[in-house]
Design a protein around this motif. Sequence first.
Motif, short mmCIF file in Angstrom:
data_model
loop_
_atom_site.label_atom_id
_atom_site.label_comp_id
_atom_site.label_asym_id
_atom_site.label_seq_id
_atom_site.Cartn_x
_atom_site.Cartn_y
_atom_site.Cartn_z
N MET A 1 0.85 -1.18 0.00
CA MET A 1 0.00 0.00 0.00
C MET A 1 0.89 1.24 0.00
O MET A 1 1.82 1.34 0.81
CB MET A 1 -0.92 0.03 1.23
N GLY A 2 0.62 2.13 -0.92
CA GLY A 2 1.33 3.40 -0.94
C GLY A 2 0.46 4.49 -0.35
O GLY A 2 -0.71 4.27 -0.04
N GLU A 3 1.03 5.67 -0.21
CA GLU A 3 0.29 6.81 0.33
C GLU A 3 0.43 8.00 -0.61
O GLU A 3 1.53 8.34 -1.05
CB GLU A 3 0.83 7.19 1.71
N VAL A 4 -0.70 8.62 -0.94
CA VAL A 4 -0.68 9.83 -1.76
C VAL A 4 -0.07 10.96 -0.93
O VAL A 4 -0.63 11.34 0.11
CB VAL A 4 -2.09 10.20 -2.24
N VAL A 5 1.06 11.49 -1.37
CA VAL A 5 1.72 12.57 -0.63
C VAL A 5 1.52 13.93 -1.29
O VAL A 5 1.68 14.97 -0.65
CB VAL A 5 3.23 12.29 -0.45
N ARG A 6 1.19 13.93 -2.57
CA ARG A 6 0.91 15.19 -3.26
C ARG A 6 -0.05 14.94 -4.40
O ARG A 6 0.05 13.93 -5.10
CB ARG A 6 2.21 15.80 -3.79
N LEU A 7 -0.97 15.85 -4.56
CA LEU A 7 -1.94 15.74 -5.64
C LEU A 7 -2.10 17.13 -6.25
O LEU A 7 -2.52 18.07 -5.57
CB LEU A 7 -3.27 15.21 -5.11
N ARG A 8 -1.73 17.24 -7.50
CA ARG A 8 -1.81 18.54 -8.18
C ARG A 8 -2.78 18.42 -9.34
O ARG A 8 -2.56 17.65 -10.27
CB ARG A 8 -0.43 18.95 -8.67
N ARG A 9 -3.86 19.19 -9.29
CA ARG A 9 -4.87 19.14 -10.35
C ARG A 9 -4.53 20.18 -11.41
O ARG A 9 -4.17 21.32 -11.10
CB ARG A 9 -6.26 19.39 -9.78
N GLN A 10 -4.68 19.76 -12.66
CA GLN A 10 -4.44 20.62 -13.80
C GLN A 10 -5.66 20.55 -14.71
O GLN A 10 -5.70 19.78 -15.66
CB GLN A 10 -3.18 20.18 -14.55
N GLY A 11 -6.70 21.32 -14.35
CA GLY A 11 -7.99 21.16 -15.01
C GLY A 11 -8.58 19.83 -14.58
O GLY A 11 -8.72 19.56 -13.39
N GLU A 12 -8.90 18.98 -15.55
CA GLU A 12 -9.42 17.65 -15.22
C GLU A 12 -8.31 16.63 -15.08
O GLU A 12 -8.56 15.50 -14.65
CB GLU A 12 -10.41 17.20 -16.30
N ALA A 13 -7.10 16.98 -15.46
CA ALA A 13 -5.97 16.07 -15.32
C ALA A 13 -5.39 16.20 -13.91
O ALA A 13 -5.71 17.13 -13.15
CB ALA A 13 -4.91 16.37 -16.36
N MET A 14 -4.52 15.24 -13.54
CA MET A 14 -3.92 15.23 -12.21
C MET A 14 -2.48 14.77 -12.29
O MET A 14 -2.09 14.04 -13.20
CB MET A 14 -4.69 14.26 -11.28
N GLU A 15 -1.71 15.21 -11.30
CA GLU A 15 -0.36 14.70 -11.09
C GLU A 15 -0.33 14.09 -9.70
O GLU A 15 -0.64 14.76 -8.72
CB GLU A 15 0.66 15.82 -11.20
N LEU A 16 0.01 12.82 -9.61
CA LEU A 16 0.03 12.11 -8.34
C LEU A 16 1.46 11.83 -7.91
O LEU A 16 2.27 11.33 -8.71
CB LEU A 16 -0.70 10.76 -8.45
N ALA A 17 1.77 12.14 -6.66
CA ALA A 17 3.03 11.73 -6.06
C ALA A 17 2.69 10.74 -4.96
O ALA A 17 1.87 11.04 -4.07
CB ALA A 17 3.79 12.93 -5.50
N ILE A 18 3.27 9.54 -5.02
CA ILE A 18 2.90 8.46 -4.11
C ILE A 18 4.13 7.94 -3.39
O ILE A 18 5.13 7.59 -4.02
CB ILE A 18 2.21 7.31 -4.89
N ARG A 19 4.05 7.91 -2.06
CA ARG A 19 5.13 7.33 -1.27
C ARG A 19 5.05 5.81 -1.36
O ARG A 19 3.98 5.23 -1.20
CB ARG A 19 5.04 7.78 0.18
#
Length: 252
Positions: A18-36
Amino acid sequence: KRRGKGEADVFSGIVEEMGEVVRLRRQGEAMELAIRAQAVLDGTRIGDSIAVNGVCLTVREMDRRSFVADVMPETARVTNLGALTPGAAVNLERALRLGDRLGGHLVTGHVDGTGRVLGRLELDNAFLLEIATPPEVSRYLVPKGSVAVDGVSLTVARCEGDRFTVSIIPHTAARTNLGRRRPGDVVNLEADLIGKYVASLLAEIWPAPAAAPGAAPERRPTAGVPAGGPAARLTPEFLAAHGFAAPGRKEG
């Protein structure tokens, strides 16, 4: 051998961690996920694929403790990734390599639809999850068949209409986010790949009959197969056309 662009990835539905979402950046309807993460980073390189809650994503950036992946607008809309928040636990699995053990079943990381948890029933050391499912998934479900729920390979205990039930054992509850799922939660669903191929082939052999004018569309449990099963379409003419002799008659 590294995969070339356009080649498909395959997973087994056996979550590695199991990972953990550490950052979530929304760009309109798109997203950038950073996962530990930890285990899935071992041997992973930029451009490799990791299934996140059963969704195949490409690693864009990474360091020793996390990776970054982009989520396209369509993916955010049709999966539960669009509802993630920082701190959320996600199931992670690296794509299979040729020669790896297939502990679950063939999973592509292409989600067919989302379902909603209807109920959770505790049973001694395990529990049952009842999940509402859309038609694009339910048509492929059979008792004792396979389904991926949030990327976890599970066996269908029961299925009826627009819902099905799976049993979650202690190991799965502890190592995946299914142990945290409660009624109302949305989960990603992917039907068994082999079942989809079988349904497609049957649709070619037994095409759906044309509906009478004004008649309600016929509801079929499997794509292209009419109610009553394939046997309902077997006629002496069909058998003769495909090289089968009529009963009691010798050919040649």
